[in-house]
Design a protein around this motif. Sequence first.
Motif, PDB file in Angstrom:
ATOM      1  N   LEU A 210     -15.089   3.996 -13.713  1.00 14.28           N
ATOM      2  CA  LEU A 210     -15.434   3.666 -15.093  1.00 14.28           C
ATOM      3  C   LEU A 210     -15.683   4.982 -15.828  1.00 14.28           C
ATOM      4  CD1 LEU A 210     -16.095   1.169 -16.962  1.00 14.28           C
ATOM      5  CD2 LEU A 210     -18.494   1.744 -16.541  1.00 14.28           C
ATOM      6  N   LYS A 211     -15.069   5.145 -16.980  1.00 22.28           N
ATOM      7  CA  LYS A 211     -15.121   6.410 -17.713  1.00 22.28           C
ATOM      8  C   LYS A 211     -15.786   6.198 -19.071  1.00 22.28           C
ATOM      9  CE  LYS A 211     -12.006  10.087 -19.359  1.00 22.28           C
ATOM     10  NZ  LYS A 211     -10.575  10.508 -19.407  1.00 22.28           N
ATOM     11  N   VAL A 212     -16.811   7.009 -19.335  1.00 21.04           N
ATOM     12  CA  VAL A 212     -17.545   6.919 -20.600  1.00 21.04           C
ATOM     13  C   VAL A 212     -17.426   8.253 -21.334  1.00 21.04           C
ATOM     14  CG1 VAL A 212     -19.778   6.498 -21.690  1.00 21.04           C
ATOM     15  CG2 VAL A 212     -19.180   5.301 -19.567  1.00 21.04           C
ATOM     16  N   THR A 213     -17.038   8.176 -22.599  1.00 21.64           N
ATOM     17  CA  THR A 213     -16.865   9.375 -23.424  1.00 21.64           C
ATOM     18  C   THR A 213     -17.658   9.226 -24.710  1.00 21.64           C
ATOM     19  OG1 THR A 213     -14.607   9.593 -22.565  1.00 21.64           O
ATOM     20  CG2 THR A 213     -15.178  10.926 -24.487  1.00 21.64           C
ATOM     21  N   VAL A 214     -18.343  10.298 -25.097  1.00 21.02           N
ATOM     22  CA  VAL A 214     -19.117  10.299 -26.343  1.00 21.02           C
ATOM     23  C   VAL A 214     -18.566  11.398 -27.255  1.00 21.02           C
ATOM     24  CG1 VAL A 214     -21.395  10.628 -27.387  1.00 21.02           C
ATOM     25  CG2 VAL A 214     -21.185   9.417 -25.209  1.00 21.02           C
ATOM     26  N   SER A 215     -18.316  11.024 -28.498  1.00 18.46           N
ATOM     27  CA  SER A 215     -17.758  11.976 -29.466  1.00 18.46           C
ATOM     28  C   SER A 215     -18.846  12.892 -30.018  1.00 18.46           C
ATOM     29  CB  SER A 215     -17.104  11.211 -30.612  1.00 18.46           C
ATOM     30  OG  SER A 215     -18.102  10.579 -31.409  1.00 18.46           O
ATOM     31  N   GLU A 216     -18.463  13.814 -30.872  1.00 20.84           N
ATOM     32  CA  GLU A 216     -19.439  14.648 -31.563  1.00 20.84           C
ATOM     33  C   GLU A 216     -20.226  13.804 -32.551  1.00 20.84           C
ATOM     34  OE1 GLU A 216     -17.505  17.623 -33.827  1.00 20.84           O
ATOM     35  OE2 GLU A 216     -16.221  16.233 -34.900  1.00 20.84           O
ATOM     36  N   ALA A 217     -21.396  14.284 -32.910  1.00 17.40           N
ATOM     37  CA  ALA A 217     -22.234  13.575 -33.878  1.00 17.40           C
ATOM     38  C   ALA A 217     -21.868  14.035 -35.283  1.00 17.40           C
ATOM     39  CB  ALA A 217     -23.703  13.845 -33.597  1.00 17.40           C
ATOM     40  N   THR A 218     -21.586  13.087 -36.146  1.00 14.77           N
ATOM     41  CA  THR A 218     -21.228  13.399 -37.536  1.00 14.77           C
ATOM     42  C   THR A 218     -22.219  12.737 -38.486  1.00 14.77           C
ATOM     43  OG1 THR A 218     -19.723  11.500 -37.610  1.00 14.77           O
ATOM     44  CG2 THR A 218     -18.785  13.629 -36.961  1.00 14.77           C
ATOM     45  N   PRO A 219     -22.443  13.320 -39.659  1.00 16.85           N
ATOM     46  CA  PRO A 219     -23.392  12.731 -40.614  1.00 16.85           C
ATOM     47  C   PRO A 219     -22.994  11.304 -40.981  1.00 16.85           C
ATOM     48  CG  PRO A 219     -22.843  14.967 -41.244  1.00 16.85           C
ATOM     49  CD  PRO A 219     -21.892  14.601 -40.155  1.00 16.85           C
ATOM     50  N   TYR A 220     -24.006  10.482 -41.172  1.00 17.48           N
ATOM     51  CA  TYR A 220     -23.766   9.089 -41.528  1.00 17.48           C
ATOM     52  C   TYR A 220     -24.686   8.708 -42.684  1.00 17.48           C
ATOM     53  CZ  TYR A 220     -23.535   3.998 -41.181  1.00 17.48           C
ATOM     54  OH  TYR A 220     -23.369   2.663 -41.459  1.00 17.48           O
TER      55      TYR A 220
ATOM     56  N   THR B  35     -19.365   8.030 -31.603  1.00 21.50           N
ATOM     57  CA  THR B  35     -18.433   7.016 -31.120  1.00 21.50           C
ATOM     58  C   THR B  35     -18.398   7.066 -29.597  1.00 21.50           C
ATOM     59  OG1 THR B  35     -17.073   7.173 -33.108  1.00 21.50           O
ATOM     60  CG2 THR B  35     -16.054   6.201 -31.156  1.00 21.50           C
ATOM     61  N   VAL B  36     -18.620   5.936 -28.982  1.00 22.57           N
ATOM     62  CA  VAL B  36     -18.626   5.828 -27.523  1.00 22.57           C
ATOM     63  C   VAL B  36     -17.395   5.045 -27.081  1.00 22.57           C
ATOM     64  CG1 VAL B  36     -19.881   5.019 -25.494  1.00 22.57           C
ATOM     65  CG2 VAL B  36     -21.137   5.895 -27.480  1.00 22.57           C
ATOM     66  N   THR B  37     -16.661   5.614 -26.145  1.00 27.36           N
ATOM     67  CA  THR B  37     -15.470   4.958 -25.611  1.00 27.36           C
ATOM     68  C   THR B  37     -15.660   4.705 -24.120  1.00 27.36           C
ATOM     69  OG1 THR B  37     -14.058   6.091 -27.217  1.00 27.36           O
ATOM     70  CG2 THR B  37     -12.976   5.121 -25.292  1.00 27.36           C
TER      71      THR B  37
END
Length: 266
Positions: A151-161, A180-182
Motif C-alpha cells: 500500500l503506497k501513501v503519498t502526500v503533496s506539498e502544502a499550499t495556501p488555502y 493532497t493525499v494519494t
Amino acid sequence: MSYDTQLPQHPAPVAAMRNGLGTAALILGIIGAVSGLIPLFFWMAGVLGLIALILGLVGRGRAKRGEANNKGMALTGALLGLAAMILSVVGAVITFTAVNDVVNEIDKAAKETAPKTPGKDSGKGGSGKGGDSSKDTPLAAGDSSVYDDDLKVTVSEATPYTPSEFAIGHTKGNKAYQVTVTIENGGKKKFDSTLTTLTARAGADGKDAEEITDEKVGEGFSGALLPGKKATATYAFDAPADAKDLSVEVSPGFAYDGSQWELKVG
C-alpha cells in the motif's frame, strides 16, 4: 503286653498364594488402557501401563514358581499395560500435533493483525520499500510511504488555502494550508480507505493544527480500494501565521503504523 504308641500326624502347612501383583497388574492395566483412549491422558496411560506391565510379568513369574495361582490374570494385566503404553504414544503424538497446529494458527493470526510497517519511497521514480531510517525520519513533500502489503501513501506539498465563510476549524488570524493525499493499492487484497486518518502539527511549538472542513475539503476517503487502483483526497489545516512548517501524519487504518511528512509553509 506292649502297646505301640503312635502320635497323630499333622498335615504340613500350605503356603498362602501371593496373587497380589497379578491382581494389581490387571487393575492398573485396565485403568491405563481406558485412559489411553483419551489422547489428552496419554501421560497417565503411559505411567499406569508401565507399572502394570512390570507387575504382570513379576506376577506371572510367581505363578510359574507356584507362589501364585492367577497366572492368567497377571498375563492379562501385562498385556493391558503394554496396550496402554502403545495408546500413550499415539495419544502423545495426537496431542502434540494438535497443540502445534493451534500455535501455528495463533502465529498466523498475529502476523495478519500485526501493524504493517511503512518503508520509504522517494515518489520521484524511486522504488525502495525498506529502510529503518524512514521510521524515524519524516518524509518530504512528494515522497511516498510504502507498506509491507504494497500500500503506497503519498502526500503533496502544502499550499495556501482560503477557507469559505462557512468553514469549520479555521481561526481568524491563522493561515490555512491544503495537502493532497494519494493512496495506491499495490497489493492483492482490497483496502478499506474509510479508516484513513490525518493529523497535523504546526509551528515551532508543535501545536495541533486543526483540520478545516467546508464544502471543498474535509470529506476524506471513503469506500474500498481494489488492487491496482488509487484514490485521492484533499485536506486543509489551520496553522499559526508565523508557522514555517506543517507536520502531517497519515494512518491508513488500525493495522498500519502512521507515516509522517514534514512540509514547508509560510
